[in-house]
Design a protein around this motif. Structure first.
Motif, PDB file in Angstrom:
ATOM      1  N   SER A  62       0.835  -1.205   0.000  1.00  0.00           N
ATOM      2  CA  SER A  62       0.000   0.000   0.000  1.00  0.00           C
ATOM      3  C   SER A  62       0.872   1.259   0.000  1.00  0.00           C
ATOM      4  O   SER A  62       0.575   2.234  -0.694  1.00  0.00           O
ATOM      5  N   TYR A  63       1.952   1.227   0.767  1.00  0.00           N
ATOM      6  CA  TYR A  63       2.867   2.367   0.812  1.00  0.00           C
ATOM      7  C   TYR A  63       3.521   2.570  -0.565  1.00  0.00           C
ATOM      8  O   TYR A  63       3.629   3.700  -1.045  1.00  0.00           O
ATOM      9  N   LYS A  64       3.899   1.471  -1.210  1.00  0.00           N
ATOM     10  CA  LYS A  64       4.498   1.565  -2.537  1.00  0.00           C
ATOM     11  C   LYS A  64       3.509   2.191  -3.523  1.00  0.00           C
ATOM     12  O   LYS A  64       3.885   3.060  -4.319  1.00  0.00           O
ATOM     13  N   THR A  65       2.255   1.774  -3.455  1.00  0.00           N
ATOM     14  CA  THR A  65       1.221   2.359  -4.320  1.00  0.00           C
ATOM     15  C   THR A  65       1.073   3.843  -4.038  1.00  0.00           C
ATOM     16  O   THR A  65       0.984   4.665  -4.958  1.00  0.00           O
ATOM     17  N   ARG A  66       1.057   4.208  -2.774  1.00  0.00           N
ATOM     18  CA  ARG A  66       0.936   5.619  -2.383  1.00  0.00           C
ATOM     19  C   ARG A  66       2.094   6.436  -2.942  1.00  0.00           C
ATOM     20  O   ARG A  66       1.895   7.527  -3.471  1.00  0.00           O
ATOM     21  N   MET A  67       3.316   5.903  -2.851  1.00  0.00           N
ATOM     22  CA  MET A  67       4.482   6.615  -3.372  1.00  0.00           C
ATOM     23  C   MET A  67       4.382   6.797  -4.890  1.00  0.00           C
ATOM     24  O   MET A  67       4.748   7.844  -5.427  1.00  0.00           O
ATOM     25  N   THR A  68       3.876   5.787  -5.588  1.00  0.00           N
ATOM     26  CA  THR A  68       3.715   5.874  -7.043  1.00  0.00           C
ATOM     27  C   THR A  68       2.703   6.958  -7.402  1.00  0.00           C
ATOM     28  O   THR A  68       2.932   7.757  -8.316  1.00  0.00           O
ATOM     29  N   LYS A  72       3.361  10.621  -9.470  1.00  0.00           N
ATOM     30  CA  LYS A  72       2.571  11.067 -10.621  1.00  0.00           C
ATOM     31  C   LYS A  72       1.944  12.430 -10.364  1.00  0.00           C
ATOM     32  O   LYS A  72       1.885  13.272 -11.265  1.00  0.00           O
ATOM     33  N   LEU A  73       1.464  12.667  -9.141  1.00  0.00           N
ATOM     34  CA  LEU A  73       0.864  13.962  -8.815  1.00  0.00           C
ATOM     35  C   LEU A  73       1.877  15.089  -8.943  1.00  0.00           C
ATOM     36  O   LEU A  73       1.567  16.157  -9.484  1.00  0.00           O
ATOM     37  N   VAL A  74       3.084  14.870  -8.451  1.00  0.00           N
ATOM     38  CA  VAL A  74       4.135  15.883  -8.555  1.00  0.00           C
ATOM     39  C   VAL A  74       4.513  16.095 -10.022  1.00  0.00           C
ATOM     40  O   VAL A  74       4.630  17.227 -10.492  1.00  0.00           O
ATOM     41  N   ALA A  79      -0.338  18.022  -7.260  1.00  0.00           N
ATOM     42  CA  ALA A  79      -0.270  18.020  -5.799  1.00  0.00           C
ATOM     43  C   ALA A  79       1.187  17.842  -5.385  1.00  0.00           C
ATOM     44  O   ALA A  79       2.005  17.330  -6.157  1.00  0.00           O
ATOM     45  N   TYR A  80       1.475  18.266  -4.170  1.00  0.00           N
ATOM     46  CA  TYR A  80       2.822  18.195  -3.636  1.00  0.00           C
ATOM     47  C   TYR A  80       2.778  17.607  -2.232  1.00  0.00           C
ATOM     48  O   TYR A  80       2.703  18.339  -1.247  1.00  0.00           O
TER      49      TYR A  80
END
Length: 90
Positions: A62-68, A72-74, A79-80
Motif C-alpha cells: 500500500s505504501y508503494k502504491t501511495r508513493m507511485t 505522478k501527482l508531482v 499536488a505536492y
C-alpha cells in the motif's frame, strides 16, 4: 505552491517550529518503517481526523502504491505531498 516554483522529489523546505527547525520534504521509499510505526502508534489519535483505513493500509504494498501516486501527482503539477520531519533527524 507559488506560480512558477518547480518542485521535484528532491525538494526540501526548512521552516522554524517549536523545539527547532522542521523540514518539509517529499516522502521517500525508505520512510516506510518509521511511517508505519508512527501510524500504528498514533492510530487512535488519527482516527477522528482521517477516513476509515482499508485493510492493508499500513502494508508495504500500500505504501508503494501511495508513493507511485505521489510521484505522478508531482510530475503532473497536481499536488505536492510532503512529510514533516525534524531537521536534525531528517
Amino acid at each position: 505552491m507559488p506560480r512558477g516554483l518547480r518542485v521535484s522529489p528532491a525538494t526540501e523546505i526548512n521552516v522554524p517550529g517549536s523545539g527547532g527547525m522542521l523540514m518539509l520534504r517529499h516522502p521517500r521509499w525508505t520512510d516506510y518503517e518509521e511511517w508505519v510505526d508512527i501510524r500504528r502508534r498514533d492510530a487512535d489519535y488519527l482516527r477522528p481526523w482521517e477516513p476509515d483505513w482499508a485493510d492493508g493500509h499500513l502494508s508495504r504494498a500500500s505504501y508503494k502504491t501511495r508513493m507511485t501516486v505521489f510521484k505522478k501527482l508531482v510530475a503532473t503539477d497536481k499536488a505536492y505531498p510532503f512529510h514533516i520531519v525534524r531537521s536534525d533527524t531528517g
